[in-house]
Design a protein around this motif. Structure first.
Motif, PDB file in Angstrom:
ATOM      1  N   THR A  30      38.823  70.818  33.750  1.00 43.73           N
ATOM      2  CA  THR A  30      38.238  69.483  33.635  1.00 43.73           C
ATOM      3  C   THR A  30      39.308  68.536  33.097  1.00 43.73           C
ATOM      4  OG1 THR A  30      36.031  70.362  33.195  1.00 43.73           O
ATOM      5  CG2 THR A  30      36.458  68.085  32.526  1.00 43.73           C
ATOM      6  N   ALA A  31      39.627  67.506  33.854  1.00 44.98           N
ATOM      7  CA  ALA A  31      40.647  66.542  33.447  1.00 44.98           C
ATOM      8  C   ALA A  31      39.999  65.269  32.929  1.00 44.98           C
ATOM      9  CB  ALA A  31      41.573  66.216  34.616  1.00 44.98           C
ATOM     10  N   LEU A  32      40.478  64.808  31.775  1.00 41.93           N
ATOM     11  CA  LEU A  32      40.043  63.538  31.204  1.00 41.93           C
ATOM     12  C   LEU A  32      41.060  62.476  31.587  1.00 41.93           C
ATOM     13  CD1 LEU A  32      39.045  64.736  27.600  1.00 41.93           C
ATOM     14  CD2 LEU A  32      37.628  64.662  29.670  1.00 41.93           C
ATOM     15  N   LEU A  33      40.595  61.442  32.265  1.00 45.01           N
ATOM     16  CA  LEU A  33      41.467  60.395  32.776  1.00 45.01           C
ATOM     17  C   LEU A  33      41.044  59.037  32.237  1.00 45.01           C
ATOM     18  CD1 LEU A  33      41.553  61.421  36.558  1.00 45.01           C
ATOM     19  CD2 LEU A  33      43.133  62.125  34.765  1.00 45.01           C
ATOM     20  N   GLY A  34      41.965  58.090  32.308  1.00 48.50           N
ATOM     21  CA  GLY A  34      41.658  56.731  31.890  1.00 48.50           C
ATOM     22  C   GLY A  34      42.915  56.051  31.387  1.00 48.50           C
ATOM     23  N   PRO A  35      42.907  54.732  31.295  1.00 53.89           N
ATOM     24  CA  PRO A  35      44.083  54.008  30.789  1.00 53.89           C
ATOM     25  C   PRO A  35      44.279  54.256  29.297  1.00 53.89           C
ATOM     26  CG  PRO A  35      42.237  52.512  31.098  1.00 53.89           C
ATOM     27  CD  PRO A  35      41.800  53.833  31.651  1.00 53.89           C
ATOM     28  N   ASN A  36      45.384  53.772  28.772  1.00 50.93           N
ATOM     29  CA  ASN A  36      45.635  53.899  27.333  1.00 50.93           C
ATOM     30  C   ASN A  36      44.491  53.261  26.556  1.00 50.93           C
ATOM     31  OD1 ASN A  36      48.089  55.127  27.803  1.00 50.93           O
ATOM     32  ND2 ASN A  36      49.256  53.224  27.708  1.00 50.93           N
ATOM     33  N   GLY A  37      44.031  53.966  25.502  1.00 53.51           N
ATOM     34  CA  GLY A  37      42.959  53.425  24.677  1.00 53.51           C
ATOM     35  C   GLY A  37      41.568  53.664  25.221  1.00 53.51           C
ATOM     36  N   ALA A  38      41.454  54.464  26.293  1.00 50.40           N
ATOM     37  CA  ALA A  38      40.136  54.692  26.901  1.00 50.40           C
ATOM     38  C   ALA A  38      39.284  55.662  26.087  1.00 50.40           C
ATOM     39  CB  ALA A  38      40.293  55.220  28.324  1.00 50.40           C
ATOM     40  N   GLY A  39      39.942  56.484  25.228  1.00 47.00           N
ATOM     41  CA  GLY A  39      39.192  57.447  24.419  1.00 47.00           C
ATOM     42  C   GLY A  39      39.431  58.896  24.791  1.00 47.00           C
ATOM     43  N   LYS A  40      40.385  59.146  25.680  1.00 45.06           N
ATOM     44  CA  LYS A  40      40.635  60.512  26.166  1.00 45.06           C
ATOM     45  C   LYS A  40      41.036  61.449  25.022  1.00 45.06           C
ATOM     46  CE  LYS A  40      44.013  59.206  28.811  1.00 45.06           C
ATOM     47  NZ  LYS A  40      44.041  57.778  28.372  1.00 45.06           N
ATOM     48  N   SER A  41      42.082  61.074  24.296  1.00 46.25           N
ATOM     49  CA  SER A  41      42.570  61.943  23.219  1.00 46.25           C
ATOM     50  C   SER A  41      41.559  62.036  22.083  1.00 46.25           C
ATOM     51  CB  SER A  41      43.924  61.440  22.694  1.00 46.25           C
ATOM     52  OG  SER A  41      44.935  61.628  23.666  1.00 46.25           O
ATOM     53  N   THR A  42      40.828  60.956  21.830  1.00 46.57           N
ATOM     54  CA  THR A  42      39.799  61.000  20.787  1.00 46.57           C
ATOM     55  C   THR A  42      38.705  61.984  21.157  1.00 46.57           C
ATOM     56  OG1 THR A  42      40.239  58.706  20.157  1.00 46.57           O
ATOM     57  CG2 THR A  42      38.123  59.635  19.480  1.00 46.57           C
ATOM     58  N   LEU A  43      38.316  62.006  22.426  1.00 52.01           N
ATOM     59  CA  LEU A  43      37.306  62.965  22.869  1.00 52.01           C
ATOM     60  C   LEU A  43      37.825  64.386  22.712  1.00 52.01           C
ATOM     61  CD1 LEU A  43      34.603  63.645  24.110  1.00 52.01           C
ATOM     62  CD2 LEU A  43      35.572  63.216  26.377  1.00 52.01           C
ATOM     63  N   LEU A  44      39.090  64.602  23.079  1.00 49.90           N
ATOM     64  CA  LEU A  44      39.664  65.938  22.920  1.00 49.90           C
ATOM     65  C   LEU A  44      39.720  66.326  21.440  1.00 49.90           C
ATOM     66  CD1 LEU A  44      40.903  67.897  25.130  1.00 49.90           C
ATOM     67  CD2 LEU A  44      43.103  67.347  24.079  1.00 49.90           C
ATOM     68  N   LYS A  45      40.129  65.384  20.585  1.00 51.00           N
ATOM     69  CA  LYS A  45      40.221  65.670  19.151  1.00 51.00           C
ATOM     70  C   LYS A  45      38.852  65.925  18.536  1.00 51.00           C
ATOM     71  CE  LYS A  45      44.540  63.143  18.378  1.00 51.00           C
ATOM     72  NZ  LYS A  45      45.163  61.940  17.794  1.00 51.00           N
ATOM     73  N   SER A  46      37.826  65.312  19.092  1.00 50.11           N
ATOM     74  CA  SER A  46      36.480  65.559  18.575  1.00 50.11           C
ATOM     75  C   SER A  46      36.046  66.991  18.875  1.00 50.11           C
ATOM     76  CB  SER A  46      35.478  64.560  19.170  1.00 50.11           C
ATOM     77  OG  SER A  46      35.245  64.809  20.550  1.00 50.11           O
ATOM     78  N   CYS A  48      37.965  69.556  18.683  1.00 55.64           N
ATOM     79  CA  CYS A  48      38.603  70.473  17.731  1.00 55.64           C
ATOM     80  C   CYS A  48      38.478  69.948  16.308  1.00 55.64           C
ATOM     81  CB  CYS A  48      40.064  70.726  18.103  1.00 55.64           C
ATOM     82  SG  CYS A  48      41.058  69.268  18.351  1.00 55.64           S
ATOM     83  N   GLN A  49      37.534  69.036  16.092  1.00 60.26           N
ATOM     84  CA  GLN A  49      37.151  68.552  14.761  1.00 60.26           C
ATOM     85  C   GLN A  49      38.296  67.843  14.031  1.00 60.26           C
ATOM     86  OE1 GLN A  49      35.476  72.527  13.534  1.00 60.26           O
ATOM     87  NE2 GLN A  49      33.673  71.310  13.016  1.00 60.26           N
ATOM     88  N   GLU A  50      39.174  67.216  14.785  1.00 60.91           N
ATOM     89  CA  GLU A  50      40.234  66.408  14.167  1.00 60.91           C
ATOM     90  C   GLU A  50      39.743  65.002  13.850  1.00 60.91           C
ATOM     91  OE1 GLU A  50      44.117  66.319  15.831  1.00 60.91           O
ATOM     92  OE2 GLU A  50      44.087  68.436  16.395  1.00 60.91           O
ATOM     93  N   VAL A  51      38.668  64.587  14.476  1.00 60.95           N
ATOM     94  CA  VAL A  51      38.048  63.306  14.159  1.00 60.95           C
ATOM     95  C   VAL A  51      36.576  63.553  13.869  1.00 60.95           C
ATOM     96  CG1 VAL A  51      39.665  61.949  15.552  1.00 60.95           C
ATOM     97  CG2 VAL A  51      37.545  62.759  16.578  1.00 60.95           C
ATOM     98  N   SER A  52      36.012  62.736  13.016  1.00 67.66           N
ATOM     99  CA  SER A  52      34.600  62.875  12.643  1.00 67.66           C
ATOM    100  C   SER A  52      33.723  62.085  13.605  1.00 67.66           C
ATOM    101  CB  SER A  52      34.383  62.372  11.210  1.00 67.66           C
ATOM    102  OG  SER A  52      35.150  63.119  10.296  1.00 67.66           O
ATOM    103  N   LEU A  53      32.587  62.675  13.955  1.00 66.98           N
ATOM    104  CA  LEU A  53      31.638  61.983  14.821  1.00 66.98           C
ATOM    105  C   LEU A  53      30.833  60.976  14.014  1.00 66.98           C
ATOM    106  CD1 LEU A  53      30.201  64.976  16.911  1.00 66.98           C
ATOM    107  CD2 LEU A  53      32.339  63.698  17.244  1.00 66.98           C
ATOM    108  N   SER A  54      30.620  59.814  14.601  1.00 70.70           N
ATOM    109  CA  SER A  54      29.735  58.833  13.978  1.00 70.70           C
ATOM    110  C   SER A  54      28.286  59.158  14.287  1.00 70.70           C
ATOM    111  CB  SER A  54      30.080  57.421  14.478  1.00 70.70           C
ATOM    112  OG  SER A  54      31.428  57.113  14.181  1.00 70.70           O
TER     113      SER A  54
END
Length: 254
Positions: A30-46, A48-54
Motif C-alpha cells: 500500500t503506497a501513501l501518496l500526496g504532495p509535501n505536507g499532505a500528511g503521508k509521513s504523519t500517517l505512517l508515524k501514527s 508506529c506511535q511516534e505521533v499522538s492521535l487527537s
C-alpha cells in the motif's frame, strides 16, 4: 491487519490528519501518496506511535495499538524511517544485529539471520565496513536489513512501514528495494505500507494507492483507478500526460 478508524492528528492549531479511515491488509503493498505536507509521513508515524492521535483509534492484528506490549509489537511491526542518524563507528553487521533485540534465537542463528538479510539488500560484501563511511544509499539499505531482521520471528504477517525508502538510492537500487518490498508482500504475506513521491514507481510496485491531500484521503484503490489525470491535476496542481502501458495495463505519468 491494520485498522485506522476516524483518526485525526492536530499539531498546534493545524489539522495534519482529518478523520482517516483505512483498513490495510497483508499480502500487498500500500503506497501513501500526496504532495509535501499532505500528511503521508504523519500517517505512517501514527502507525508506529511516534505521533499522538487527537481522536480515533488504530488497531493492529485486532488489538488497539496502545494496548500492545512494546517488545511483542516489535516482533510484528517495524519501520524504516526516511533518515536514520547513527554516528558511532559500528560495523555494518553490528547495525543489522540491532534488529535481533526482540528475538529469542541463539547467537549462531542470529549471525545466520544477519547474513541472510544483508544478502537480500546486496550488502554482503560490506559486512565488516564501518557504517559511517557508507554512502547515504548504502546506509539506507543497511537499515532496511536491520528492520527485516527485526521482523524475522513475527508470528503472523509482519508489518513493514517504509518512509520514502528510495530517497537516497540510485535508480537501480530504488527498483531493487521496491522489488524486495513487493516480493515480501506477495511471496511472504507481509503488510507493506510505503510513502513514495514517484508516482510511476508507486503504480509499478504498489497494489493499492492511497492519495492524501491536506490530511484527507481523496483517492484510494488500484493504480489505474486511484491515479487518474483529474486526480493528479487536483492534488498536485499539475496537468499530466497519462498513458496506459499496453503490457502491464498500468498508468505511466509524464
Amino acid at each position: 491487519m491494520i485498522s485506522i478508524e476516524n483518526v485525526s492528528v492536530h499539531i498546534g492549531n493545524k489539522t495534519v490528519l482529518n478523520a482517516i479511515n483505512l483498513d490495510i491488509k497483508p499480502g500487498q503493498v500500500t503506497a501513501l501518496l500526496g504532495p509535501n505536507g499532505a500528511g503521508k509521513s504523519t500517517l505512517l508515524k501514527s502507525l508506529c506511535q511516534e505521533v499522538s492521535l487527537s481522536s480515533g483509534m488504530i488497531s493492529v492484528l485486532g488489538k488497539p495499538l496502545a494496548q500492545w506490549d512494546r517488545s511483542q509489537l516489535a516482533k510484528s511491526l517495524a519501520v524504516l524511517p526516511q533518515h536514520a542518524s547513527l554516528t558511532f563507528p559500528f560495523k555494518v553487521h553490528e547495525v543489522v544485529q540491532m534488529g535481533l533485540y526482540p528475538l529469542t534465537i541463539s547467537q549462531h542463528q542470529g549471525h545466520e539471520l544477519v547474513d541472510e538479510q544483508l544478502k537480500k539488500v546486496a550488502l554482503s560484501a560490506l559486512k565488516h565496513r564501518s557504517y559511517p563511511t557508507l554512502s547515504g544509499g548504502e546506509k539506507q539499505r543497511v537499515q532496511l536489513a536491520r528492520v527485516l531482521t527485526q521482523l524475522a520471528q513475527a508470528q503472523r504477517s509482519p508489518i513493514l512501514l517504509l518512509d520514502e525508502p528510495t530517497s537516497a538510492l540510485d535508480l537501480a537500487q530504488q527498483h531493487r528495494v521496491l522489488e524486495l518490498a513487493q516480493s515480501l508482500a506477495h511471496d511472504h504475506n507481509y503488510c507493506v505500507v510505503v510513502v513514495l513521491h514517484d508516482l510511476n514507481q508507486a503504480c509499478r510496485y504498489a497494489d493499492r494507492l492511497v492519495v492524501l491531500e491536506q490530511g484527507e484521503v481523496v483517492s484510494d484503490g488500484e493504480p489505474h483507478r486511484a491515479l487518474t489525470a483529474d486526480i493528479i491535476e487536483k492534488v498536485w496542481h499539475y496537468t499530466p500526460t497519462l498513458v496506459i502501458d499496453p503490457k502491464s495495463k498500468l498508468p505511466l505519468i509524464f
